[in-house]
Each structure stands twice: as C-alpha cells, then as structure tokens.
Write a protein that holds these residues in place. Sequence first.
Motif, PDB file in Angstrom:
ATOM      1  N   ASP A  60     -34.635  51.688-108.743  1.00 32.59           N
ATOM      2  CA  ASP A  60     -34.994  51.996-110.132  1.00 32.59           C
ATOM      3  C   ASP A  60     -33.760  52.537-110.851  1.00 32.59           C
ATOM      4  OD1 ASP A  60     -35.950  52.918-112.544  1.00 32.59           O
ATOM      5  OD2 ASP A  60     -37.601  54.078-111.688  1.00 32.59           O
ATOM      6  N   ILE A  61     -33.291  51.797-111.855  1.00 33.34           N
ATOM      7  CA  ILE A  61     -32.058  52.160-112.549  1.00 33.34           C
ATOM      8  C   ILE A  61     -32.154  53.530-113.206  1.00 33.34           C
ATOM      9  CG2 ILE A  61     -32.581  51.019-114.740  1.00 33.34           C
ATOM     10  CD1 ILE A  61     -29.178  50.978-112.954  1.00 33.34           C
ATOM     11  N   LEU A  62     -33.332  53.925-113.657  1.00 36.89           N
ATOM     12  CA  LEU A  62     -33.493  55.236-114.273  1.00 36.89           C
ATOM     13  C   LEU A  62     -33.303  56.364-113.258  1.00 36.89           C
ATOM     14  CD1 LEU A  62     -36.504  54.530-116.672  1.00 36.89           C
ATOM     15  CD2 LEU A  62     -34.062  54.615-117.222  1.00 36.89           C
ATOM     16  N   GLU A  63     -33.699  56.132-112.018  1.00 35.07           N
ATOM     17  CA  GLU A  63     -33.466  57.112-110.955  1.00 35.07           C
ATOM     18  C   GLU A  63     -31.999  57.115-110.524  1.00 35.07           C
ATOM     19  OE1 GLU A  63     -35.566  59.448-109.683  1.00 35.07           O
ATOM     20  OE2 GLU A  63     -36.915  58.788-111.288  1.00 35.07           O
ATOM     21  N   ILE A  64     -31.397  55.939-110.469  1.00 35.17           N
ATOM     22  CA  ILE A  64     -29.994  55.819-110.058  1.00 35.17           C
ATOM     23  C   ILE A  64     -29.084  56.554-111.043  1.00 35.17           C
ATOM     24  CG2 ILE A  64     -28.080  54.182-109.760  1.00 35.17           C
ATOM     25  CD1 ILE A  64     -30.195  52.187-108.650  1.00 35.17           C
ATOM     26  N   VAL A  65     -29.388  56.450-112.332  1.00 32.61           N
ATOM     27  CA  VAL A  65     -28.575  57.092-113.372  1.00 32.61           C
ATOM     28  C   VAL A  65     -28.527  58.606-113.181  1.00 32.61           C
ATOM     29  CG1 VAL A  65     -28.508  57.572-115.869  1.00 32.61           C
ATOM     30  CG2 VAL A  65     -28.892  55.254-115.050  1.00 32.61           C
ATOM     31  N   ILE A 114     -23.391  58.151-111.358  1.00 28.58           N
ATOM     32  CA  ILE A 114     -22.377  57.262-110.784  1.00 28.58           C
ATOM     33  C   ILE A 114     -22.345  55.974-111.593  1.00 28.58           C
ATOM     34  CG2 ILE A 114     -22.461  58.180-108.445  1.00 28.58           C
ATOM     35  CD1 ILE A 114     -24.228  55.767-107.726  1.00 28.58           C
ATOM     36  N   MET A 115     -21.205  55.298-111.560  1.00 34.09           N
ATOM     37  CA  MET A 115     -21.045  54.083-112.345  1.00 34.09           C
ATOM     38  C   MET A 115     -20.886  52.833-111.486  1.00 34.09           C
ATOM     39  SD  MET A 115     -21.306  55.124-115.424  1.00 34.09           S
ATOM     40  CE  MET A 115     -20.740  53.728-116.360  1.00 34.09           C
ATOM     41  N   SER A 116     -20.756  52.993-110.182  1.00 34.75           N
ATOM     42  CA  SER A 116     -20.553  51.824-109.334  1.00 34.75           C
ATOM     43  C   SER A 116     -21.518  51.855-108.156  1.00 34.75           C
ATOM     44  CB  SER A 116     -19.104  51.757-108.858  1.00 34.75           C
ATOM     45  OG  SER A 116     -18.726  52.957-108.235  1.00 34.75           O
ATOM     46  N   LEU A 117     -22.059  50.696-107.859  1.00 36.20           N
ATOM     47  CA  LEU A 117     -23.027  50.545-106.778  1.00 36.20           C
ATOM     48  C   LEU A 117     -22.482  49.557-105.763  1.00 36.20           C
ATOM     49  CD1 LEU A 117     -26.254  50.288-108.939  1.00 36.20           C
ATOM     50  CD2 LEU A 117     -25.438  52.272-107.682  1.00 36.20           C
ATOM     51  N   PRO A 118     -22.948  49.597-104.550  1.00 34.41           N
ATOM     52  CA  PRO A 118     -23.961  50.472-103.976  1.00 34.41           C
ATOM     53  C   PRO A 118     -23.413  51.877-103.743  1.00 34.41           C
ATOM     54  CG  PRO A 118     -23.053  49.078-102.271  1.00 34.41           C
ATOM     55  CD  PRO A 118     -22.431  48.633-103.569  1.00 34.41           C
ATOM     56  N   ALA A 119     -24.329  52.806-103.488  1.00 31.61           N
ATOM     57  CA  ALA A 119     -23.938  54.177-103.185  1.00 31.61           C
ATOM     58  C   ALA A 119     -24.815  54.698-102.051  1.00 31.61           C
ATOM     59  CB  ALA A 119     -24.075  55.062-104.413  1.00 31.61           C
ATOM     60  N   VAL A 120     -24.256  55.593-101.267  1.00 26.70           N
ATOM     61  CA  VAL A 120     -24.978  56.223-100.163  1.00 26.70           C
ATOM     62  C   VAL A 120     -25.094  57.713-100.475  1.00 26.70           C
ATOM     63  CG1 VAL A 120     -24.996  56.716 -97.679  1.00 26.70           C
ATOM     64  CG2 VAL A 120     -24.067  54.535 -98.517  1.00 26.70           C
ATOM     65  N   VAL A 121     -26.332  58.197-100.538  1.00 27.09           N
ATOM     66  CA  VAL A 121     -26.603  59.597-100.838  1.00 27.09           C
ATOM     67  C   VAL A 121     -27.148  60.248 -99.568  1.00 27.09           C
ATOM     68  CG1 VAL A 121     -27.948  61.184-102.260  1.00 27.09           C
ATOM     69  CG2 VAL A 121     -27.144  59.001-103.233  1.00 27.09           C
ATOM     70  N   VAL A 122     -26.509  61.341 -99.143  1.00 29.16           N
ATOM     71  CA  VAL A 122     -26.942  62.068 -97.950  1.00 29.16           C
ATOM     72  C   VAL A 122     -27.387  63.458 -98.393  1.00 29.16           C
ATOM     73  CG1 VAL A 122     -26.277  62.946 -95.692  1.00 29.16           C
ATOM     74  CG2 VAL A 122     -25.320  60.779 -96.511  1.00 29.16           C
ATOM     75  N   ASP A 123     -28.660  63.743 -98.173  1.00 31.34           N
ATOM     76  CA  ASP A 123     -29.240  65.034 -98.556  1.00 31.34           C
ATOM     77  C   ASP A 123     -28.893  65.422 -99.994  1.00 31.34           C
ATOM     78  OD1 ASP A 123     -30.511  65.336 -96.101  1.00 31.34           O
ATOM     79  OD2 ASP A 123     -28.829  66.405 -95.217  1.00 31.34           O
ATOM     80  N   GLY A 124     -29.034  64.461-100.910  1.00 29.22           N
ATOM     81  CA  GLY A 124     -28.848  64.725-102.332  1.00 29.22           C
ATOM     82  C   GLY A 124     -27.425  64.640-102.845  1.00 29.22           C
ATOM     83  N   GLU A 125     -26.452  64.403-101.972  1.00 29.80           N
ATOM     84  CA  GLU A 125     -25.049  64.341-102.377  1.00 29.80           C
ATOM     85  C   GLU A 125     -24.496  62.934-102.171  1.00 29.80           C
ATOM     86  OE1 GLU A 125     -20.779  66.354-101.132  1.00 29.80           O
ATOM     87  OE2 GLU A 125     -22.631  67.349-100.552  1.00 29.80           O
ATOM     88  N   VAL A 126     -23.882  62.373-103.218  1.00 30.99           N
ATOM     89  CA  VAL A 126     -23.287  61.039-103.125  1.00 30.99           C
ATOM     90  C   VAL A 126     -22.063  61.128-102.228  1.00 30.99           C
ATOM     91  CG1 VAL A 126     -22.219  59.146-104.377  1.00 30.99           C
ATOM     92  CG2 VAL A 126     -24.112  60.407-105.423  1.00 30.99           C
TER      93      VAL A 126
END
Length: 77
Positions: A38-43, A47-59
Amino acid sequence: MEIIILGTGCAKCKTTFDVVQSVVADSGIGATVSKEEDILEIVKYNIMSLPAVVVDGEVKIKGYVPTKDEVLKVITV
C-alpha cells in the motif's frame, strides 16, 4: 523481530521478499516477514526508492535487491 518488505509488487520487490524469507528460514531466527504494498503506508517510512527492508520499524536497506549476506547482517545486529 518483525521484518517488512516495502514495495509495490514489482519483480525486485518480490525477489527481495524471497531473499529475506530464505535468510530467515535458513538462519533459524525467530522473525515474521511480511510485505507492504500500500503506497500510503510505504510513504510513512519517508523513503523514495524501493524495494526497502524494514527491521523492527527501522529502514535498513532501500533501493536495491539485497544479497543474503546483507540481509543476514542487518537482522543479526
């Protein structure tokens, strides 16, 4: 540990999800791996570039498909 893969469903995002799942399974680390498309959640992660890996709330990783070694480093620190 909670790991979220941010991505809109492109091939790189799917590959990143597969790599992370493989590392978690192979290492025996107790973590849940999920996808957020969901782009609204991703925003919300600012971050401006995907994909991204988030670990415990931190990119931890963004903008490329990580290697298994890179994923292992960020989830075992």
